[in-house]
Structure formats: C-alpha cells, structure tokens
Enzyme design. Structure first.
Site, PDB file in Angstrom:
ATOM      1  CG  HIS A 135     -24.088  68.766  17.095  1.00  0.00           C
ATOM      2  ND1 HIS A 135     -22.894  69.097  16.500  1.00  0.00           N
ATOM      3  CD2 HIS A 135     -24.482  67.611  16.505  1.00  0.00           C
ATOM      4  CE1 HIS A 135     -22.583  68.175  15.605  1.00  0.00           C
ATOM      5  NE2 HIS A 135     -23.537  67.266  15.578  1.00  0.00           N
ATOM      6  CB  CYS A 156     -21.138  71.052  14.168  1.00  0.00           C
ATOM      7  SG  CYS A 156     -21.518  72.242  15.466  1.00  0.00           S
ATOM      8  CG  ASN A 172     -24.415  64.022  13.866  1.00  0.00           C
ATOM      9  OD1 ASN A 172     -23.908  65.146  13.811  1.00  0.00           O
ATOM     10  ND2 ASN A 172     -24.425  63.317  14.989  1.00  0.00           N
TER      11      ASN A 172
END
Ligand SMILES: *[C@@H]1O[C@H](CO)[C@@H](O)[C@H](O)[C@H]1NC(C)=O
Ligand SMILES: *[C@@H]1O[C@H](CO)[C@@H](O)[C@H](O)[C@H]1NC(C)=O
Ligand SMILES: *[C@@H]1O[C@H](CO)[C@@H](O)[C@H](O)[C@H]1NC(C)=O
Ligand SMILES: *[C@@H]1O[C@H](CO)[C@@H](O)[C@H](O)[C@H]1NC(C)=O
Length: 325
Positions: free
Chosen positions: A267, A111, A287
């Site tokens: 994240h 990520c 996302n």
C-alpha cells in the site's frame, strides 16, 4: 494464503506483481484479539473491510521491493541536528489546504495514483508559496498513465509522478464534489480499466483540459530516514509504501506497530510528519480510505524499527513545476 499473480505490462520492460489475498475471518473477536496483543494502538472493527474482497480491493502498490527508476536525491541544506523531534506539514504550510485533506480511493487498486496526486497537490501549493491551491486529479493520472496502472490496476507512485512530469495532470476533487476538471470517478473492481485517456473536463468546469494541466519535474527516490525527514521539511509531504498486515485495516488510534511483515499486500500513502507519543516514535501518514477510516483518515506508525518494511522502502517524490502564466 492465496496469491494472485498479475502481469503488468510496463514500458520499457515487463514486471510481475504479486498481491496477497488478505484472507481470514475478520470480526469483533479478531479485533479483541488484536487489542489484547498490543499496547500502543487501538483497533476498532471496521465494517468496510469485513470481507477479503474489500480488503484486497484497496491494496494496489506494485511490489515495493522492485523499484523502477534510479534517480536518488540526498542533498539537503539541513543538518541531522536540525531535524526537530516532531513535524507536521499541515502546521508548517497552513495556507496549503490540500495537506490536511483525506482522499478515498474506493474499491480500486489506485493508491499509487491517489497518494501521488495528494502529494503533488501539496507540493504545487508549497512551491507556489500558497498561491496555487489545487487538488490534482488522481483519475487523470490513472487514465493517462502509459506506464502501468491503467485505472484500477497496481502500479508505482513513481509512474504516477512520471506521468505528471511528461503529460501533466489536471485538477479534480473528490467523487461527486464537482471540484476541478476531473473529480474522482470511483471506478471499481468490476470495471478496473478506465476508458483510456479522456482529454476533456467535466461540463460544469470552465477551464479547458489543456489549460488546466499542472506539471511535475522528474520524480526521485529518497533513502534513509534522516533524508526522508529533510525531504519533507524542504519540499513537503511525499509517498511511502509498506506491507499491509491483517490488523491494519481496523486501526483506530495510537501508534500502529506490527514489527516484521511477510505480507505481500502493498500500500502507498502520504507521509506528512513525525513525532513521539508516550515514548513511541512514529511517522504521521494520511491514508486514502476516507476520513471515517482510522484516526480521521490518518494513522501513526512506529518509526525507527522498520515496521511492515516501511523504512526499507524508498520515499517517492517529485518537485512541482510552477508555470508562471
Ligand atoms: C542548498 O543551498 C544552496 C545555496 O543556497 C542552493 O544552491 C542549493 O540549491 C540548496 N540545495 C537544496 C537541496 O535545497
Ligand atoms: C510567501 O507568502 C507569505 C504570505 O503571503 C509572504 O509573507 C512571503 O513574503 C512569501 N514568500 C515569498 C518567498 O514570496
Ligand atoms: C482552496 O481550494 C479549496 C478547494 O477547491 C477551496 O475550498 C478553498 O476555499 C480554497 N482556499 C483558498 C484560500 O483559495
Ligand atoms: C516471516 O517469514 C520467515 C521465513 O519464512 C519466518 O521465519 C517468520 O516467522 C515470518 N514472520 C512473520 C512475522 O510472519
């Protein structure tokens, strides 16, 4: 909860990164329980994240409480009063298609690179006034980062941007897209380390690897939510980190909120706007779990209440360096 401690070798020092195993049983009853507890958002059982392994495989931001680098920017030509009630970078810069593109990091702790590559694609387009429509390759940043990450290992978005500042980053679209120099390879946990820095484009791509490099300037942090808003209004989307709770993976729509978080599963995502929905202020985030996740790949998270420690982190950003050829 089980905590796995990984050692990430970092230039110039060594930092310990802990990742929580996102344990527990996730089934329809768990989702029903979530929906009975809160009112601003709706959860739907997401098969992709049914197992702890699948959940653990996507939470790869190194500990957000330890931030490398120390370059802060807080000087904007926008007064507090000029911050609008809502803002959406997709509407602000309609010629930059990457802003509305959702990536998929797959089962990989990338990520930090995927969110940074998305943000730097947007910022390259915005800085060029819509003339450079690019998709920066997350793979190139993952493979060629000399700092941390090395493929599917946790790292910071700051270091993805620093890699782009020092070595540049080539283009690359989604997995199997055939777009750009290095499309996303979809490496996975069984092969977490990519085979080093491959300085070559896919065969069908006509530009040479070195000629396809795009650069960033020195990355920086932005602290304080008014500065975050000014930064996004001035330069485009940026990366933000937060602590992921068990219920988040089943988000479907509305304004997600969880309040205080003690989770150490971190994240990083792309922050592209804000607004107010039914009286609840929110941040709008993209996302990197594909467009089938959440609200077509996006989610809203409560703004102004430090949910999941999002607002006690820093926004990570860099300016695109536009090289005129
Ligand atoms: C603010 O405006 C001044 C004068 O036009 C300019 O020199 C400066 O770079 C601007 N700062 C930012 C952060 O945009
Ligand atoms: C940016 O692009 C738009 C649309 O092509 C154009 O009208 C505008 O003049 C450009 N702005 C600058 C500063 O080049
Ligand atoms: C921008 O790039 C995308 C992906 O390569 C492409 O599909 C699109 O047509 C391009 N748009 C423009 C205006 O060049
Ligand atoms: C977080 O940890 C503190 C201290 O252990 C505890 O008091 C608190 O209830 C925890 N909060 C949550 C949301 O789990």
């Amino acid at each position: 909860m089980l905590t796995v401690v990984l050692l990430v070798t970092l230039f110039p020092g060594t930092i310990t990164v802990s990742i929580n195993k996102v344990d527990g049983l996730h089934d329809q009853a768990f989702v029903d329980e979530i929906n009975a507890k809160q009112t601003t958002w709706i959860a739907k059982f997401n098969e992709r994240f049914a197992t702890p392994e699948a959940r653990q495989a996507v939470l790869g931001l190194a500990d957000v409480t330890k931030t490398p680098g120390n370059v802060f920017v807080d000087d904007y030509n926008i007064t507090d009063d000029e911050i609008p009630e809502s803002f959406d970078a997709r509407q602000q810069w309609p010629r930059c298609e990457s802003i509305g593109h959702i990536r998929d990091q797959a089962a990989c702790l990338s990520c930090w690179a995927v969110s940074a590559a998305a943000v730097m694609s947007d910022r390259t387009c915005i800085a060029s006034n819509g003339t450079l429509n690019v998709s920066i390759s997350a793979d190139d940043l993952m493979e060629c980062s000399p700092f941390c990450g090395y493929g599917c290992e946790p790292c910071w978005p700051y270091f993805a941007m620093l890699t782009m500042a020092h070595f540049g980053a080539v283009t690359g679209g989604d997995h199997n897209s055939n777009v750009g120099c290095k499309p996303y390879l979809l490496p996975n946990q069984n092969n977490p380390r990519l085979p080093g820095c491959v300085r070559k484009c896919q065969n069908s791509y006509e530009t040479l690897y070195e000629d396809d490099k795009h650069y960033a300037l020195q990355p920086y942090y932005v602290s304080g939510i008014k500065n975050w808003q000014k930064e996004i209004m001035t330069n485009g989307p940026a990366v933000v980190g937060f602590q992921v709770e068990q219920d988040f993976v089943h988000y479907s729509s509305g304004v997600y909120s969880h309040g205080e978080s003690n989770s150490t599963a971190n994240h990083a995502v792309k922050l592209l706007g804000w607004g107010v929905e039914d009286g609840t202020p929110y941040w709008l985030c993209a996302n990197s779990w594909g467009s089938k996740w959440g609200d077509h790949g996006y989610f809203k998270i409560r703004r102004g209440s430090n949910d999941c420690n999002l607002e006690s982190n820093y926004l990570t950003a860099a300016s695109a360096k536009i090289v005129k050829k």
